[in-house]
Design a protein around this motif. Structure first.
Motif, PDB file in Angstrom:
ATOM      1  N   ILE A   7       0.834  -1.206   0.000  1.00  0.00           N
ATOM      2  CA  ILE A   7       0.000   0.000   0.000  1.00  0.00           C
ATOM      3  C   ILE A   7       0.868   1.255   0.000  1.00  0.00           C
ATOM      4  CG2 ILE A   7      -1.661   1.329   1.370  1.00  0.00           C
ATOM      5  CD1 ILE A   7      -2.897  -1.383   2.181  1.00  0.00           C
ATOM      6  N   LEU A   8       1.948   1.254   0.774  1.00  0.00           N
ATOM      7  CA  LEU A   8       2.857   2.411   0.788  1.00  0.00           C
ATOM      8  C   LEU A   8       3.496   2.640  -0.577  1.00  0.00           C
ATOM      9  CD1 LEU A   8       4.609   1.952   4.245  1.00  0.00           C
ATOM     10  CD2 LEU A   8       2.905   3.651   3.616  1.00  0.00           C
ATOM     11  N   VAL A   9       3.925   1.573  -1.234  1.00  0.00           N
ATOM     12  CA  VAL A   9       4.502   1.706  -2.579  1.00  0.00           C
ATOM     13  C   VAL A   9       3.442   2.204  -3.558  1.00  0.00           C
ATOM     14  CG1 VAL A   9       5.481   0.397  -4.511  1.00  0.00           C
ATOM     15  CG2 VAL A   9       6.338   0.022  -2.192  1.00  0.00           C
ATOM     16  N   ALA A  10       2.224   1.709  -3.434  1.00  0.00           N
ATOM     17  CA  ALA A  10       1.139   2.171  -4.304  1.00  0.00           C
ATOM     18  C   ALA A  10       0.859   3.653  -4.084  1.00  0.00           C
ATOM     19  CB  ALA A  10      -0.129   1.347  -4.061  1.00  0.00           C
ATOM     20  N   ILE A  17       2.225   9.815 -10.137  1.00  0.00           N
ATOM     21  CA  ILE A  17       1.349   9.881 -11.315  1.00  0.00           C
ATOM     22  C   ILE A  17       0.406  11.076 -11.185  1.00  0.00           C
ATOM     23  CG2 ILE A  17      -0.576   8.718 -12.477  1.00  0.00           C
ATOM     24  CD1 ILE A  17       0.917   6.061 -11.888  1.00  0.00           C
ATOM     25  N   GLY A  18      -0.143  11.270 -10.002  1.00  0.00           N
ATOM     26  CA  GLY A  18      -1.040  12.410  -9.780  1.00  0.00           C
ATOM     27  C   GLY A  18      -0.337  13.743  -9.955  1.00  0.00           C
ATOM     28  N   LEU A  19       0.883  13.840  -9.426  1.00  0.00           N
ATOM     29  CA  LEU A  19       1.613  15.108  -9.541  1.00  0.00           C
ATOM     30  C   LEU A  19       1.899  15.478 -10.987  1.00  0.00           C
ATOM     31  CD1 LEU A  19       4.283  15.181  -6.697  1.00  0.00           C
ATOM     32  CD2 LEU A  19       2.443  16.784  -7.071  1.00  0.00           C
ATOM     33  N   PHE A  20       2.264  14.490 -11.780  1.00  0.00           N
ATOM     34  CA  PHE A  20       2.717  14.812 -13.126  1.00  0.00           C
ATOM     35  C   PHE A  20       1.677  14.611 -14.221  1.00  0.00           C
ATOM     36  CE2 PHE A  20       6.640  14.060 -10.760  1.00  0.00           C
ATOM     37  CZ  PHE A  20       7.226  15.299 -10.969  1.00  0.00           C
ATOM     38  N   LEU A  21       0.616  13.897 -13.955  1.00  0.00           N
ATOM     39  CA  LEU A  21      -0.401  13.698 -14.994  1.00  0.00           C
ATOM     40  C   LEU A  21      -1.700  14.458 -14.723  1.00  0.00           C
ATOM     41  CD1 LEU A  21      -0.035   9.916 -15.876  1.00  0.00           C
ATOM     42  CD2 LEU A  21       0.895  11.886 -17.078  1.00  0.00           C
ATOM     43  N   ILE A  72       2.203   8.765   4.160  1.00  0.00           N
ATOM     44  CA  ILE A  72       0.837   9.273   4.226  1.00  0.00           C
ATOM     45  C   ILE A  72       0.828  10.775   4.478  1.00  0.00           C
ATOM     46  CG2 ILE A  72      -1.336   9.144   5.491  1.00  0.00           C
ATOM     47  CD1 ILE A  72      -0.590   6.201   6.119  1.00  0.00           C
ATOM     48  N   ASP A  73       1.560  11.211   5.494  1.00  0.00           N
ATOM     49  CA  ASP A  73       1.493  12.611   5.914  1.00  0.00           C
ATOM     50  C   ASP A  73       2.297  13.568   5.049  1.00  0.00           C
ATOM     51  OD1 ASP A  73      -0.178  11.939   7.924  1.00  0.00           O
ATOM     52  OD2 ASP A  73       1.251  12.246   9.543  1.00  0.00           O
ATOM     53  N   TYR A  74       3.430  13.128   4.565  1.00  0.00           N
ATOM     54  CA  TYR A  74       4.322  14.074   3.894  1.00  0.00           C
ATOM     55  C   TYR A  74       4.429  13.875   2.397  1.00  0.00           C
ATOM     56  CZ  TYR A  74       5.344  15.135   8.622  1.00  0.00           C
ATOM     57  OH  TYR A  74       5.200  15.486   9.934  1.00  0.00           O
ATOM     58  N   PHE A  75       3.725  12.884   1.871  1.00  0.00           N
ATOM     59  CA  PHE A  75       3.709  12.752   0.424  1.00  0.00           C
ATOM     60  C   PHE A  75       2.294  12.600  -0.119  1.00  0.00           C
ATOM     61  CE2 PHE A  75       4.013  10.383  -3.570  1.00  0.00           C
ATOM     62  CZ  PHE A  75       4.709  11.319  -4.293  1.00  0.00           C
ATOM     63  N   PHE A  76       1.564  11.588   0.329  1.00  0.00           N
ATOM     64  CA  PHE A  76       0.292  11.268  -0.316  1.00  0.00           C
ATOM     65  C   PHE A  76      -0.783  12.327  -0.069  1.00  0.00           C
ATOM     66  CE2 PHE A  76      -3.572   8.675  -1.034  1.00  0.00           C
ATOM     67  CZ  PHE A  76      -3.319   8.357  -2.358  1.00  0.00           C
ATOM     68  N   TYR A  77      -1.003  12.707   1.188  1.00  0.00           N
ATOM     69  CA  TYR A  77      -2.007  13.731   1.459  1.00  0.00           C
ATOM     70  C   TYR A  77      -1.627  15.094   0.877  1.00  0.00           C
ATOM     71  CZ  TYR A  77      -4.593  10.539   4.506  1.00  0.00           C
ATOM     72  OH  TYR A  77      -5.324   9.504   4.999  1.00  0.00           O
ATOM     73  N   PRO A  78      -0.358  15.510   0.910  1.00  0.00           N
ATOM     74  CA  PRO A  78      -0.003  16.755   0.212  1.00  0.00           C
ATOM     75  C   PRO A  78      -0.230  16.696  -1.295  1.00  0.00           C
ATOM     76  CG  PRO A  78       1.643  16.281   1.864  1.00  0.00           C
ATOM     77  CD  PRO A  78       0.732  15.086   1.804  1.00  0.00           C
ATOM     78  N   VAL A  79      -0.003  15.532  -1.902  1.00  0.00           N
ATOM     79  CA  VAL A  79      -0.291  15.393  -3.335  1.00  0.00           C
ATOM     80  C   VAL A  79      -1.786  15.554  -3.576  1.00  0.00           C
ATOM     81  CG1 VAL A  79      -0.384  13.728  -5.240  1.00  0.00           C
ATOM     82  CG2 VAL A  79       1.722  14.010  -3.958  1.00  0.00           C
ATOM     83  N   LEU A  80      -2.590  14.927  -2.737  1.00  0.00           N
ATOM     84  CA  LEU A  80      -4.045  15.061  -2.898  1.00  0.00           C
ATOM     85  C   LEU A  80      -4.479  16.516  -2.725  1.00  0.00           C
ATOM     86  CD1 LEU A  80      -5.360  11.909  -0.998  1.00  0.00           C
ATOM     87  CD2 LEU A  80      -5.122  12.248  -3.457  1.00  0.00           C
ATOM     88  N   PHE A  81      -3.878  17.216  -1.769  1.00  0.00           N
ATOM     89  CA  PHE A  81      -4.234  18.624  -1.592  1.00  0.00           C
ATOM     90  C   PHE A  81      -3.805  19.453  -2.794  1.00  0.00           C
ATOM     91  CE2 PHE A  81      -3.162  22.976  -0.408  1.00  0.00           C
ATOM     92  CZ  PHE A  81      -4.426  23.416  -0.059  1.00  0.00           C
ATOM     93  N   SER A  82      -2.625  19.196  -3.347  1.00  0.00           N
ATOM     94  CA  SER A  82      -2.190  19.988  -4.499  1.00  0.00           C
ATOM     95  C   SER A  82      -3.084  19.729  -5.714  1.00  0.00           C
ATOM     96  CB  SER A  82      -0.720  19.738  -4.824  1.00  0.00           C
ATOM     97  OG  SER A  82      -0.500  18.404  -5.194  1.00  0.00           O
TER      98      SER A  82
END
Length: 165
Positions: A7-10, A17-21, A72-82
């Motif tokens: 799950i962490l790797v996903a 993918i979200g950041l760049f696409l 979760i806190d420093y990569f995935f949720y910030p990506v979702l917010f951006s």
């Protein structure tokens, strides 16, 4: 146990993918600032939350270094917010903006509940699901206000012309 790491790797793969696409090239600067702004705010809020037992993360990337879940806190949720911040409509009606915000917060909270219930990546201590919904809504709102404040003055991004006399 291995499912937690899958799950962490996903999350890392979907985040990149979200950041760049999903974020258009013309809005990447705005997206990266939103990413960094959310990281700063979630860091300020999650340190006490994890220190005082509101949340725990039994499975972490660096278990001896910190109690915080880095992915979760420093990569995935910030990506979702951006992604949220770049794709929101500024000139939409108040009802549309509220609904857009409400849907994002609810979906992220549902994802968080699934992580808490079926994995060892998060555990709610004192917080409940609705407390987490309020917490994520607070993080998104404060980050959005901060980003709006930063992007309000367009002259920050224009080069000053020096006139020689």
């Amino acid at each position: 146990m291995w499912i937690n790491y899958v799950i962490l790797v996903a999350m890392w793969l979907l985040g990149f993918i979200g950041l760049f696409l999903i974020i258009p090239r013309k809005n990447r600067r705005k997206g990266f600032l939103a990413f960094l702004m959310f990281q700063a705010i979630i860091w300020l809020c999650d340190m006490p939350a994890f220190t005082y037992g509101l949340l725990t993360a039994p499975v972490r990337e660096l278990p001896k270094a910190t109690d915080l879940p880095l992915t979760i806190d420093y990569f995935f949720y910030p990506v979702l917010f951006s992604i949220y911040y770049v794709n929101k409509r500024i000139k939409g009606s108040l009802w549309y903006r509220f609904t857009y915000f409400f849907i994002w917060i609810t979906v992220i909270t549902l994802f968080d509940i699934v992580l808490e219930r079926y994995t060892d990546l998060l555990e709610y201590g004192i917080l409940t699901w609705y407390g987490m919904w309020i917490y994520i809504g607070f993080l998104f709102y404060v980050s959005q206000v901060s980003c709006n404040w930063f992007f309000k003055d367009k002259t920050l991004f224009q080069a000053e012309r020096c006139e020689s006399s």
